[in-house]
Enzyme design. Structure first.
Site, mmCIF file in Angstrom:
data_model
loop_
_atom_site.group_PDB
_atom_site.id
_atom_site.type_symbol
_atom_site.label_atom_id
_atom_site.label_comp_id
_atom_site.label_asym_id
_atom_site.label_seq_id
_atom_site.Cartn_x
_atom_site.Cartn_y
_atom_site.Cartn_z
ATOM 1 N N SER A 1 -5.875 3.671 24.679
ATOM 2 C CA SER A 1 -6.998 3.228 23.924
ATOM 3 C C SER A 1 -8.012 2.325 24.722
ATOM 4 C CB SER A 1 -6.651 2.432 22.468
ATOM 5 O OG SER A 1 -7.872 2.345 21.668
ATOM 6 N N ASP B 1 -5.278 8.479 18.798
ATOM 7 C CA ASP B 1 -5.030 7.173 19.251
ATOM 8 C C ASP B 1 -3.815 6.934 19.912
ATOM 9 O OD1 ASP B 1 -5.068 4.527 19.883
ATOM 10 O OD2 ASP B 1 -4.676 4.141 17.864
#
Length: 283
Positions: free
Chosen positions: A39, A160
């Site tokens: 991320s 993610d």
């Protein structure tokens, strides 16, 4: 610095702290042969690997309050809180140009963690044939459930990386690193709580049961990872840098002053511990 891994936690706009840490490392010409992140950690890490001092500050602090960066209106209309096209196209290709040539010529093993929606397990990438693949993987690792769409890359549907491996320390160990420098974006002692509304995620991702299970277990895996990090720190196998002041910035912070302060905190925290880091590296 062979066999020393630099591992970067994500955390959305809390990544301003990591940006400060990495800029100090660049000022001191401290470079690592292995860098891993998920991320925001991966996004920060890419600029560090390309040796673009100050770029992360511009992206997170100077453009953090841009209406195309975070938009609650867009969240209501298009289910996208973060402007992914703005972040992964307009910024790197126009407003704050990313040095693709420097990145492609890196000597660093740069690893980006993502989450496979079908299996709910991590998928790591360290091969980026061109700028399109790099940006697609970066977008994938930053695609948060409910507020961003998944990304398809090489036959995998990805989201993610922080869901399945928020702090990729185990990958650093498995890659053969004997020591690890870890940049966290939470205060010491933080314990991730169990996610609320699990029933909704189960329903939302009913076609991806393993992914839904990974979401449900995310807090447990995060807290176990922190135990691993504490053990590594106690055995002098890890050097951990984390915010020394109580955090006032959340994942979706837009206040430029708060983001600037967090960046400065990261820079100063790393500066204050620079002697310890250098001792850790050579010991």
């Amino acid at each position: 610095m062979d066999q020393i891994g630099l591992v970067l936690e994500g955390g959305g706009m809390r990544g301003a702290y990591t940006a400060g840490v990495l800029d100090y490392l660049l000022d001191e010409e401290l470079h690592f042969s292995y860098v891993a992140g998920t991320s925001a950690g991966a996004c920060n890490g890419s600029s560090y690997v390309a040796k673009q001092r100050g770029r992360n500050y511009k992206v997170l602090v100077e453009y953090g309050d841009h209406p195309e960066y975070i938009s609650f209106k867009r969240m209501m209309t298009h289910k996208q809180l973060f402007g992914m096209d703005f972040i992964f196209d307009t910024l790197p290709n126009q407003l704050v140009p990313f040095d693709y040539e420097a990145f492609m010529n890196r000597s660093t093993n740069f690893v980006v963690g993502t989450t496979n929606m079908k299996t709910g397990t991590p998928v790591y990438y360290n091969d980026f044939p061109d700028r399109e693949s790099l940006l697609k993987i970066m977008r994938a690792t930053s695609s948060l459930p409910l507020i961003a769409p998944s990304i398809t890359y090489l036959g995998h549907e990805l989201m993610d990386g922080g869901i399945s491996d928020p702090i990729p320390i185990q990958h650093s160990i498995d890659s053969g690193n004997k020591k690890h420098v870890i940049v966290l974006t939470r205060n010491d002692g933080y314990i991730k709580p169990k996610m609320k509304w699990n029933w909704y995620f189960q329903r939302k991702y009913k076609n991806y049961p393993h992914f839904a299970q990974a979401l449900q277990n995310r807090h447990s895996f995060y807290n176990k990872t922190m135990e691993t990090i504490r053990n590594l720190e106690e055995s002098h196998q890890a050097f951990v840098i984390r915010p020394t002041q109580p955090l006032k910035v959340n994942r979706i912070e837009r206040n430029r002053n708060k983001l600037h302060h967090l960046y400065q905190l990261g820079y100063e925290d790393m500066k204050n511990r620079a002697k310890d880091l250098k001792s850790f590296i050579v010991s």
